[in-house]
Design an enzyme around this catalytic site. Structure first.
Site, PDB file in Angstrom:
ATOM      1  N   GLY A 143       0.526  -1.517  -0.061  1.00 21.21           N
ATOM      2  CA  GLY A 143      -0.082   0.427  -0.146  1.00 21.21           C
ATOM      3  C   GLY A 143       0.654   1.512  -0.223  1.00 21.21           C
ATOM      4  O   GLY A 143       1.831   1.103   0.194  1.00 21.21           O
ATOM      5  N   VAL A 144       0.086   2.628  -0.123  1.00 20.32           N
ATOM      6  CA  VAL A 144       1.015   3.566   0.447  1.00 20.32           C
ATOM      7  C   VAL A 144       1.838   4.704   1.416  1.00 20.32           C
ATOM      8  O   VAL A 144       0.682   4.084   2.458  1.00 20.32           O
ATOM      9  CB  VAL A 144      -0.018   4.520  -0.386  1.00 20.32           C
ATOM     10  CG1 VAL A 144       0.768   6.021  -1.146  1.00 20.32           C
ATOM     11  CG2 VAL A 144      -0.128   4.303  -1.935  1.00 20.32           C
ATOM     12  N   GLY A 145       2.889   4.826   1.477  1.00 18.57           N
ATOM     13  CA  GLY A 145       3.112   5.098   2.758  1.00 18.57           C
ATOM     14  C   GLY A 145       4.195   5.239   3.004  1.00 18.57           C
ATOM     15  O   GLY A 145       4.721   4.525   2.490  1.00 18.57           O
ATOM     16  N   GLU A 177      -1.141  -1.578  -6.895  1.00 22.00           N
ATOM     17  CA  GLU A 177      -2.045  -0.811  -7.441  1.00 22.00           C
ATOM     18  C   GLU A 177      -0.988   0.766  -7.451  1.00 22.00           C
ATOM     19  O   GLU A 177      -1.186   1.726  -8.861  1.00 22.00           O
ATOM     20  CB  GLU A 177      -2.786  -0.562  -6.846  1.00 22.00           C
ATOM     21  CG  GLU A 177      -2.808   0.073  -5.644  1.00 22.00           C
ATOM     22  CD  GLU A 177      -4.437   0.031  -4.452  1.00 22.00           C
ATOM     23  OE1 GLU A 177      -5.255  -0.477  -5.080  1.00 22.00           O
ATOM     24  OE2 GLU A 177      -3.924   0.340  -3.212  1.00 22.00           O
ATOM     25  N   ASN A 189     -10.157   7.443   5.339  1.00 22.77           N
ATOM     26  CA  ASN A 189     -10.156   7.747   3.840  1.00 22.77           C
ATOM     27  C   ASN A 189     -11.109   6.654   2.811  1.00 22.77           C
ATOM     28  O   ASN A 189     -11.488   5.554   4.403  1.00 22.77           O
ATOM     29  CB  ASN A 189      -8.564   7.221   3.551  1.00 22.77           C
ATOM     30  CG  ASN A 189      -7.284   8.398   3.632  1.00 22.77           C
ATOM     31  OD1 ASN A 189      -7.935   9.503   3.911  1.00 22.77           O
ATOM     32  ND2 ASN A 189      -6.418   7.554   5.290  1.00 22.77           N
ATOM     33  N   VAL A 226       5.497   3.198   5.367  1.00 22.51           N
ATOM     34  CA  VAL A 226       5.878   2.204   6.151  1.00 22.51           C
ATOM     35  C   VAL A 226       5.907   0.816   4.627  1.00 22.51           C
ATOM     36  O   VAL A 226       6.554   0.158   4.475  1.00 22.51           O
ATOM     37  CB  VAL A 226       4.591   1.323   6.683  1.00 22.51           C
ATOM     38  CG1 VAL A 226       4.953  -0.572   6.691  1.00 22.51           C
ATOM     39  CG2 VAL A 226       4.744   1.471   7.920  1.00 22.51           C
ATOM     40  N   GLY A 231      -7.600  -0.369  -2.821  1.00 18.95           N
ATOM     41  CA  GLY A 231      -7.476  -1.514  -2.959  1.00 18.95           C
ATOM     42  C   GLY A 231      -7.278  -2.216  -2.260  1.00 18.95           C
ATOM     43  O   GLY A 231      -7.095  -3.663  -2.843  1.00 18.95           O
TER      44      GLY A 231
END
Length: 497
Positions: free
Chosen positions: A261-263, A287, A377, A265, A381
């Site tokens: 995922g985004v971020g 994604e 948020n 971490v 996905g």
């Protein structure tokens, strides 16, 4: 010159200014825009705001690929121009209006959106507003730094407004545009390796639908990534150590692709591959592609990196665009219904890493709502990958708000992912592989290995009291299950007595 980007000459007559173009959008218009953290329109939203500032009263229904940030969600929410917003957003101003019911919002799994548009589930597709780097000789579109749902939006829209971006034309060729068949009797999506290209390098478009073309020199807002902190590094180390252990014991093959995922971490996990000699080459089927992907490509550690968008810092963005010749053969950008396709994710055996707001002792996950009620948020996905990956990790720092909130709680205040989808829970203190454990064993291990030390006794007391008071397969005391949340709401600290 941007004029040279319109290679289908009949469309030169459609070039106009933003204030004229936005007149195709009226009160109640369903507006479908490009964009998936990048590649969103940048001229039409301010033009709509100017109309509102001049006293015109109207609202639109806005449908995107995912988050668009201040340039779209922010300015339109501040001007009170949005009635409906789907599917995912991460803008603070819009979040506040959603939580006050001033904007109607429906969360969706990103892999399902395009098909719902094609079957009419979102209503008529009145206007598509999309960003592109060029229009081909046959009138088709070349996207910019994202694909998202744009192919379907362009296919289904009654009218199309195009913003021709000044992004380098060398981006042409990294996209792989494939729209799958809709049910019934559809064929499989023919992706067998992360880097397989199965479609076209452009988006099919009917030039007769184009009502306006704008020239834009506006850039995407770049992501801000900090150097991985101690917490992020420890979480990343736990994940990499666990996967190496599984591979060494022949419980999983070494060639499974990774999703993250985004971020911070996520970047820390990918950065962990840089100095790790165990992983010589990896595939990425995700994604969103972030900075660390470019670093891994530079080191020769990535065979292929597949996503629907690129979210890069300023420095990484400049590097990518200036040296795209080095990345073109490794990077593939696809429609989100392909990058997130459950069928493909499951068949490829993706290792999925996604973040949580909170996790309860039995492994249920809240990814979207603070204190159960306030939208943070959308689900994005994460569900596409968590439910279908070969191995799914849920990661979170053990505390938030300076230790006043525990990310490990007796019962999550909102459920996005159930225990049945989550394989491994990870915080900076450790991880728990839930797959071979009963719910009670999961609870005991999560409390001991994942919870912050300040909260372990509180969690253990709750769990033991629940066993005595209720028993059962997953013991709970219903009157106290949200005691952590209630204490925080009352005192500002989950630890308070």
């Amino acid at each position: 010159m941007l004029e040279n980007r319109i290679r289908f000459k009949p469309l030169l007559d459609k070039v106009t200014d933003p204030d004229t173009a936005c007149r195709h959008i009226q009160n109640g218009t369903n507006v479908f825009i490009s964009g998936f953290t990048a590649g969103y329109p940048k001229l039409i939203p301010p033009a709509l705001v100017r109309r509102a500032n001049q006293g015109e009263r109207f609202k639109i229904n806005l449908f995107a690929g995912a988050s668009t940030g201040d340039a779209v969600d922010g300015v339109l929410a501040d001007a009170d121009l949005i009635a409906w917003r789907r599917p995912y957003m991460s803008n603070r101003g819009m979040r506040e209006k959603i939580n006050h019911e001033q904007i109607r919002f429906k969360d969706d799994h990103l892999s399902r959106l395009s098909a719902q548009v094609r079957d009419g589930g979102w209503g008529e597709a009145h206007v598509a507003v999309v960003e592109a780097i060029a229009i081909t000789e046959k009138g088709h579109l070349i996207p910019t730094m994202s694909v998202g749902n744009t192919p379907t939006y362009v296919q289904e829209a009654e009218k199309i407004i195009i913003e021709i971006s000044s992004e380098p034309p060398e981006l042409e060729g990294i996209h792989d545009i494939f729209i799958p068949e809709d049910p019934p009797y559809r064929m499989p999506i023919p992706i067998y390796r992360a880097g397989d290209r199965i479609g076209k390098p452009f988006i099919d478009m009917d030039p007769n639908k184009v009502v306006a073309i704008l020239y834009s020199r506006e850039e995407d807002s770049c992501a801000v990534f900090t150097e991985p902190d101690t917490v992020s590094k420890r979480i990343a180390d736990h994940i990499l150590d666990f996967v190496m252990h599984e591979i060494r014991h022949d419980r999983m093959p070494p060639s499974l692709p990774w999703q993250s995922g985004v971020g911070d971490v996520a970047n820390a996990v990918l950065s962990g591959f840089i100095e790790n000699d165990f992983f010589h080459t990896i595939d990425i089927y995700s994604e969103v592609l972030q900075d660390a992907v470019l670093d891994l490509i530079d080191l020769g550690k990535v065979r292929a990196a597949s996503g629907s968008a690129m979210t890069l810092s300023h420095k990484a963005r400049d590097r990518f665009l200036n040296e795209i010749y080095r990345y073109r053969d490794k990077v593939v950008l696809r429609p989100v219904e392909i990058s997130n396709a459950p069928e493909v994710v499951r068949r490829l055996g993706v290792i999925a890493i996604n973040t949580a707001i909170e996790v309860d002792i039995y492994g249920h996950v809240n990814s979207t709502h603070v204190m159960g009620s306030q939208m943070m948020n959308g689900i994005g996905g994460s569900g596409d990958f968590i439910r279908n990956g070969a191995l799914s990790f849920i990661v979170t720092p053990s505390t938030a708000k300076g230790g006043k909130i525990s990310a490990i709680v007796p019962m999550v205040s909102h459920v996005d992912h159930s225990e049945h989808s989550v394989d491994v829970v990870v915080t900076e203190y450790g991880l728990v592989d839930t797959r071979p454990l009963t719910p009670r064993q999961v609870a005991e291990q999560v409390i001991k290995k994942c919870a912050h030390p300040d909260y372990r006794d509180l969690l253990w007391d709750y769990y033991q009291n629940a066993i005595r008071a209720s028993g059962g397969h997953e013991p709970h005391i219903l009157s106290d299950a949200f005691g952590f949340h209630e204490r925080f709401m009352a005192t500002g600290d989950m630890r308070a007595r």
